[in-house]
Design a protein around this motif. Sequence first.
Motif, PDB file in Angstrom:
ATOM      1  N   GLY A 108      32.086  13.744  37.547  1.00 37.74           N
ATOM      2  CA  GLY A 108      31.484  15.118  37.505  1.00 37.74           C
ATOM      3  C   GLY A 108      30.230  15.023  38.479  1.00 37.74           C
ATOM      4  O   GLY A 108      30.112  14.079  39.108  1.00 37.74           O
ATOM      5  N   ILE A 113      32.175  12.071  33.203  1.00 40.70           N
ATOM      6  CA  ILE A 113      32.308  12.841  31.952  1.00 40.70           C
ATOM      7  C   ILE A 113      33.477  12.320  31.332  1.00 40.70           C
ATOM      8  O   ILE A 113      34.502  12.225  31.926  1.00 40.70           O
ATOM      9  CB  ILE A 113      32.578  14.138  32.728  1.00 40.70           C
ATOM     10  N   VAL A 115      36.274  13.377  28.579  1.00 43.23           N
ATOM     11  CA  VAL A 115      37.047  14.408  28.145  1.00 43.23           C
ATOM     12  C   VAL A 115      37.882  13.867  26.776  1.00 43.23           C
ATOM     13  O   VAL A 115      38.700  13.075  27.164  1.00 43.23           O
ATOM     14  CB  VAL A 115      37.770  15.295  29.061  1.00 43.23           C
ATOM     15  N   ALA A 132      34.124  17.686  26.264  1.00 41.25           N
ATOM     16  CA  ALA A 132      33.583  17.366  27.325  1.00 41.25           C
ATOM     17  C   ALA A 132      32.202  16.521  27.193  1.00 41.25           C
ATOM     18  O   ALA A 132      31.367  17.322  26.236  1.00 41.25           O
ATOM     19  CB  ALA A 132      33.477  18.168  28.558  1.00 41.25           C
ATOM     20  N   ALA A 160      36.711  20.373  34.387  1.00 35.14           N
ATOM     21  CA  ALA A 160      35.177  20.065  34.764  1.00 35.14           C
ATOM     22  C   ALA A 160      34.793  20.594  36.051  1.00 35.14           C
ATOM     23  O   ALA A 160      33.610  21.363  36.079  1.00 35.14           O
ATOM     24  CB  ALA A 160      35.010  18.700  34.882  1.00 35.14           C
ATOM     25  N   PHE A 164      34.086  24.228  33.312  1.00 35.37           N
ATOM     26  CA  PHE A 164      34.638  24.104  31.697  1.00 35.37           C
ATOM     27  C   PHE A 164      34.799  25.406  31.043  1.00 35.37           C
ATOM     28  O   PHE A 164      34.790  25.844  30.055  1.00 35.37           O
ATOM     29  CB  PHE A 164      33.557  23.497  30.754  1.00 35.37           C
TER      30      PHE A 164
END
Length: 169
Positions: A108, A113, A115, A132, A160, A164
């Motif tokens: 990110g 990140i 998920v 996330a 991302a 989002f």
Amino acid sequence: MTTDSPAAASDSSASPEIQQDPRLWRKDGWTARVIKNEDDDGWAVAMIKDGEPEPALVGPWTMGRDKKNPKPLDAAAFGTLVKTASEVLRRHEQQLHAQLHKRVTVDGDHGDIDVTLDIVPDEYEPYALLTAFDAFGGQLAQQRVEPTFKLSKSAAQAWAAGGFGRVGG
């Protein structure tokens, strides 16, 4: 040999039922039952966890010395059967968890990140939650998606990168 009398078994303050017969043992939330093997002339043992409709384990059982009747259950065999059946249930739970929970990590703007996709197998309206998390475990976004949504690294990266926003699926 049954250690609890029928009167004690009906008393709600009595300890859980313990039964130790040659073909049926009940103890510590488990029942071992020696049964006739339907496929041949041998015997099998079924391990059932209290409250479950189906056996956790069914396996062959040793013949006795007369080669006609089953070997009686004993404490050592019961302990081994409980351990084996518990392991079968644990592996089944791990497999189910793996099917219903997926996780990928993507890059990110401010670090990694995570998920996740958590499928909720409701009988009437199954769905999944796509969530996330930042590198510290803080939730960045969450949305409900179809239970058939395929979580992949590229799908997570696109979600991302798109801030989002709503994903299909």
